[in-house]
Design an enzyme around this catalytic site. Sequence first.
Site, PDB file in Angstrom:
ATOM      1  N   ARG A 219       0.841  -1.203   0.000  1.00 24.94           N
ATOM      2  CA  ARG A 219       0.000   0.000   0.000  1.00 24.94           C
ATOM      3  C   ARG A 219       0.883   1.263   0.000  1.00 24.94           C
ATOM      4  O   ARG A 219       0.589   2.247  -0.638  1.00 24.94           O
ATOM      5  CB  ARG A 219      -0.927   0.048   1.221  1.00 24.94           C
ATOM      6  CG  ARG A 219      -1.826  -1.149   1.447  1.00 24.94           C
ATOM      7  CD  ARG A 219      -3.071  -1.114   0.593  1.00 24.94           C
ATOM      8  NE  ARG A 219      -2.813  -1.355  -0.802  1.00 24.94           N
ATOM      9  CZ  ARG A 219      -2.439  -2.533  -1.328  1.00 24.94           C
ATOM     10  NH1 ARG A 219      -2.278  -3.586  -0.574  1.00 24.94           N
ATOM     11  NH2 ARG A 219      -2.237  -2.662  -2.615  1.00 24.94           N
TER      12      ARG A 219
ATOM     13  N   GLN B  31     -11.253   9.211   6.475  1.00 24.46           N
ATOM     14  CA  GLN B  31     -11.125   7.797   6.860  1.00 24.46           C
ATOM     15  C   GLN B  31     -10.008   7.153   6.050  1.00 24.46           C
ATOM     16  O   GLN B  31      -9.691   5.996   6.241  1.00 24.46           O
ATOM     17  CB  GLN B  31     -12.442   7.072   6.594  1.00 24.46           C
ATOM     18  CG  GLN B  31     -13.590   7.621   7.426  1.00 24.46           C
ATOM     19  CD  GLN B  31     -14.938   7.173   6.886  1.00 24.46           C
ATOM     20  OE1 GLN B  31     -15.432   6.099   7.226  1.00 24.46           O
ATOM     21  NE2 GLN B  31     -15.541   7.988   6.038  1.00 24.46           N
ATOM     22  N   ASN B  32      -9.427   7.921   5.127  1.00 25.67           N
ATOM     23  CA  ASN B  32      -8.405   7.350   4.243  1.00 25.67           C
ATOM     24  C   ASN B  32      -7.047   7.334   4.921  1.00 25.67           C
ATOM     25  O   ASN B  32      -6.691   8.243   5.665  1.00 25.67           O
ATOM     26  CB  ASN B  32      -8.326   8.154   2.943  1.00 25.67           C
ATOM     27  CG  ASN B  32      -9.652   8.142   2.208  1.00 25.67           C
ATOM     28  OD1 ASN B  32     -10.507   7.312   2.500  1.00 25.67           O
ATOM     29  ND2 ASN B  32      -9.832   9.060   1.287  1.00 25.67           N
ATOM     30  N   VAL B  33      -6.281   6.302   4.602  1.00 25.38           N
ATOM     31  CA  VAL B  33      -4.950   6.169   5.193  1.00 25.38           C
ATOM     32  C   VAL B  33      -3.866   6.639   4.226  1.00 25.38           C
ATOM     33  O   VAL B  33      -2.682   6.636   4.563  1.00 25.38           O
ATOM     34  CB  VAL B  33      -4.687   4.714   5.672  1.00 25.38           C
ATOM     35  CG1 VAL B  33      -5.651   4.359   6.801  1.00 25.38           C
ATOM     36  CG2 VAL B  33      -4.808   3.693   4.535  1.00 25.38           C
ATOM     37  N   ASP B  34      -4.263   7.044   3.021  1.00 28.62           N
ATOM     38  CA  ASP B  34      -3.283   7.592   2.072  1.00 28.62           C
ATOM     39  C   ASP B  34      -2.956   9.032   2.451  1.00 28.62           C
ATOM     40  O   ASP B  34      -3.545   9.600   3.372  1.00 28.62           O
ATOM     41  CB  ASP B  34      -3.814   7.485   0.627  1.00 28.62           C
ATOM     42  CG  ASP B  34      -5.064   8.323   0.390  1.00 28.62           C
ATOM     43  OD1 ASP B  34      -5.047   9.544   0.694  1.00 28.62           O
ATOM     44  OD2 ASP B  34      -6.077   7.784  -0.104  1.00 28.62           O
TER      45      ASP B  34
ATOM     46  N   HIS C  26      -8.535   6.897  10.708  1.00 30.16           N
ATOM     47  CA  HIS C  26      -8.173   5.477  10.648  1.00 30.16           C
ATOM     48  C   HIS C  26      -6.677   5.244  10.479  1.00 30.16           C
ATOM     49  O   HIS C  26      -6.266   4.187  10.025  1.00 30.16           O
ATOM     50  CB  HIS C  26      -8.966   4.786   9.524  1.00 30.16           C
ATOM     51  CG  HIS C  26     -10.441   4.750   9.779  1.00 30.16           C
ATOM     52  ND1 HIS C  26     -11.383   4.430   8.830  1.00 30.16           N
ATOM     53  CD2 HIS C  26     -11.150   5.011  10.911  1.00 30.16           C
ATOM     54  CE1 HIS C  26     -12.592   4.492   9.369  1.00 30.16           C
ATOM     55  NE2 HIS C  26     -12.489   4.852  10.620  1.00 30.16           N
TER      56      HIS C  26
ATOM     57  N   GLY D 127     -17.418  10.761  -0.816  1.00 30.91           N
ATOM     58  CA  GLY D 127     -16.773   9.483  -1.099  1.00 30.91           C
ATOM     59  C   GLY D 127     -16.775   8.485   0.034  1.00 30.91           C
ATOM     60  O   GLY D 127     -15.867   7.678   0.147  1.00 30.91           O
ATOM     61  N   THR D 128     -17.795   8.540   0.862  1.00 26.68           N
ATOM     62  CA  THR D 128     -17.894   7.516   1.923  1.00 26.68           C
ATOM     63  C   THR D 128     -19.299   6.926   1.943  1.00 26.68           C
ATOM     64  O   THR D 128     -20.288   7.651   1.782  1.00 26.68           O
ATOM     65  CB  THR D 128     -17.526   8.056   3.324  1.00 26.68           C
ATOM     66  OG1 THR D 128     -17.871   7.072   4.317  1.00 26.68           O
ATOM     67  CG2 THR D 128     -18.214   9.365   3.661  1.00 26.68           C
ATOM     68  N   SER D 129     -19.369   5.612   2.144  1.00 28.17           N
ATOM     69  CA  SER D 129     -20.677   4.949   2.186  1.00 28.17           C
ATOM     70  C   SER D 129     -21.349   5.135   3.546  1.00 28.17           C
ATOM     71  O   SER D 129     -22.472   4.681   3.738  1.00 28.17           O
ATOM     72  CB  SER D 129     -20.507   3.459   1.886  1.00 28.17           C
ATOM     73  OG  SER D 129     -19.651   2.877   2.856  1.00 28.17           O
TER      74      SER D 129
HETATM   75  N1  APR Z   1     -15.938  10.061  -6.278  1.00 23.59           N
HETATM   76  C1  APR Z   1     -16.602  10.128  -5.083  1.00 23.59           C
HETATM   77  N2  APR Z   1     -17.115   9.064  -4.478  1.00 23.59           N
HETATM   78  C2  APR Z   1     -16.982   7.875  -5.080  1.00 23.59           C
HETATM   79  C3  APR Z   1     -16.317   7.713  -6.304  1.00 23.59           C
HETATM   80  C4  APR Z   1     -15.783   8.895  -6.921  1.00 23.59           C
HETATM   81  N3  APR Z   1     -15.151   8.855  -8.082  1.00 23.59           N
HETATM   82  N4  APR Z   1     -16.350   6.394  -6.644  1.00 23.59           N
HETATM   83  C5  APR Z   1     -17.002   5.757  -5.654  1.00 23.59           C
HETATM   84  N5  APR Z   1     -17.405   6.635  -4.709  1.00 23.59           N
HETATM   85  C6  APR Z   1     -18.156   6.391  -3.480  1.00 23.59           C
HETATM   86  C7  APR Z   1     -18.992   5.130  -3.450  1.00 23.59           C
HETATM   87  O1  APR Z   1     -20.232   5.363  -4.120  1.00 23.59           O
HETATM   88  C8  APR Z   1     -19.166   4.881  -1.968  1.00 23.59           C
HETATM   89  O2  APR Z   1     -20.282   5.583  -1.448  1.00 23.59           O
HETATM   90  O3  APR Z   1     -17.248   6.210  -2.417  1.00 23.59           O
HETATM   91  C9  APR Z   1     -17.881   5.480  -1.375  1.00 23.59           C
HETATM   92  C10 APR Z   1     -16.894   4.451  -0.871  1.00 23.59           C
HETATM   93  O4  APR Z   1     -17.418   3.757   0.206  1.00 23.59           O
HETATM   94  P1  APR Z   1     -16.580   2.638   0.970  1.00 23.59           P
HETATM   95  O5  APR Z   1     -15.905   1.775  -0.041  1.00 23.59           O
HETATM   96  O6  APR Z   1     -17.487   1.989   1.934  1.00 23.59           O
HETATM   97  O7  APR Z   1     -15.427   3.450   1.720  1.00 23.59           O
HETATM   98  P2  APR Z   1     -15.465   4.228   3.105  1.00 23.59           P
HETATM   99  O8  APR Z   1     -16.804   4.783   3.396  1.00 23.59           O
HETATM  100  O9  APR Z   1     -14.299   5.149   3.088  1.00 23.59           O
HETATM  101  O10 APR Z   1     -15.152   3.061   4.124  1.00 23.59           O
HETATM  102  C11 APR Z   1     -15.003   3.410   5.479  1.00 23.59           C
HETATM  103  O11 APR Z   1     -14.366   1.183   6.084  1.00 23.59           O
HETATM  104  O12 APR Z   1     -13.130  -0.649   5.353  1.00 23.59           O
HETATM  105  C12 APR Z   1     -13.197   0.395   6.262  1.00 23.59           C
HETATM  106  O13 APR Z   1     -11.520   1.492   7.483  1.00 23.59           O
HETATM  107  C13 APR Z   1     -12.003   1.305   6.167  1.00 23.59           C
HETATM  108  O14 APR Z   1     -11.865   3.706   6.116  1.00 23.59           O
HETATM  109  C14 APR Z   1     -12.585   2.595   5.641  1.00 23.59           C
HETATM  110  C15 APR Z   1     -13.997   2.551   6.171  1.00 23.59           C
END
Ligand code: APR
Length: 232
Positions: free
Chosen positions: A56, A86-89, A104, A175-177
């Site tokens: 990574r 929440q991103n580690v980058d 995180h 960009g977070t679910s």
């Molecule tokens: N631009 C913006 N958002 C986007 C894009 C894009 N180009 N592509 C996808 N997405 C959205 C998706 O629709 C989704 O809602 O980004 C979101 C990603 O969600 P997750 O994959 O669930 O990521 P996240 O919410 O950051 O996860 C939270 O879960 O696995 C753990 O610790 C880890 O920090 C992470 C945490």
Amino acid sequence: MKSLVILSGAGMSAESGIKTFRDTGGLWEEYPVEQVATPEGYAKDPALVTRFYNERREQLNTVKPNRGHEILGELEKEFKVTVITQNVDNLHERGGSTHVIHLHGELTKVTSSRDPYNPAYIKELRPDEYDVKIGDLAADGTQLRPFIVWFGEPVPKIEEAIKAVEKADIFVIIGTSMNVYPAAGLLNYVPRNAQIYLIDPHPVAINTTRHINVIAKGASEGMAELAKLIQP
Ligand code: APR
């Protein structure tokens, strides 16, 4: 200056070429989360987990901030910006953001295996140290482990994040679910009179009675639109 508080997740970095979590079937870059993102997984196979985070880190050298990160950096001219991620980058920092709270953890840091949250043992790696070996030790003599908040671990930065959210004039979810707590719960601390925006190309289920201005776009286009909408 108005206070702009961002809560970002994996989708923020998607356009930089880093995969999201839940769009890829619960795997993190091909590995089950239990294996590479839990204390139990680390205890079982520290070599595998160390290698996973080395990869990574290596990826950080091949990716660049996208326009979304950069626009957010530029908004510091007009707003007091706090990025809670929440991103580690390290793409927010490289995109010009100077106040980033990593809920995180951070790929560029390592810590003690025995006492991971003790600030005395958290250390920033130089790029030439990114390839951590079994046998590399923290200041307390234990194996260096990634400074990543794994599932089931405390999120010490949440207090600082709450304080920032409580002062927000504008709160942006990008960009977070919103599946993972305590990050998702930060929405409950947004002041009543603050505006809330959500930038995501896909619908996000959010449990709130608050009005949310949805920008149904990816991070780069969505941040550009946000910047226009909130111009002071
Ligand atoms: N631009 C913006 N958002 C986007 C894009 C894009 N180009 N592509 C996808 N997405 C959205 C998706 O629709 C989704 O809602 O980004 C979101 C990603 O969600 P997750 O994959 O669930 O990521 P996240 O919410 O950051 O996860 C939270 O879960 O696995 C753990 O610790 C880890 O920090 C992470 C945490």
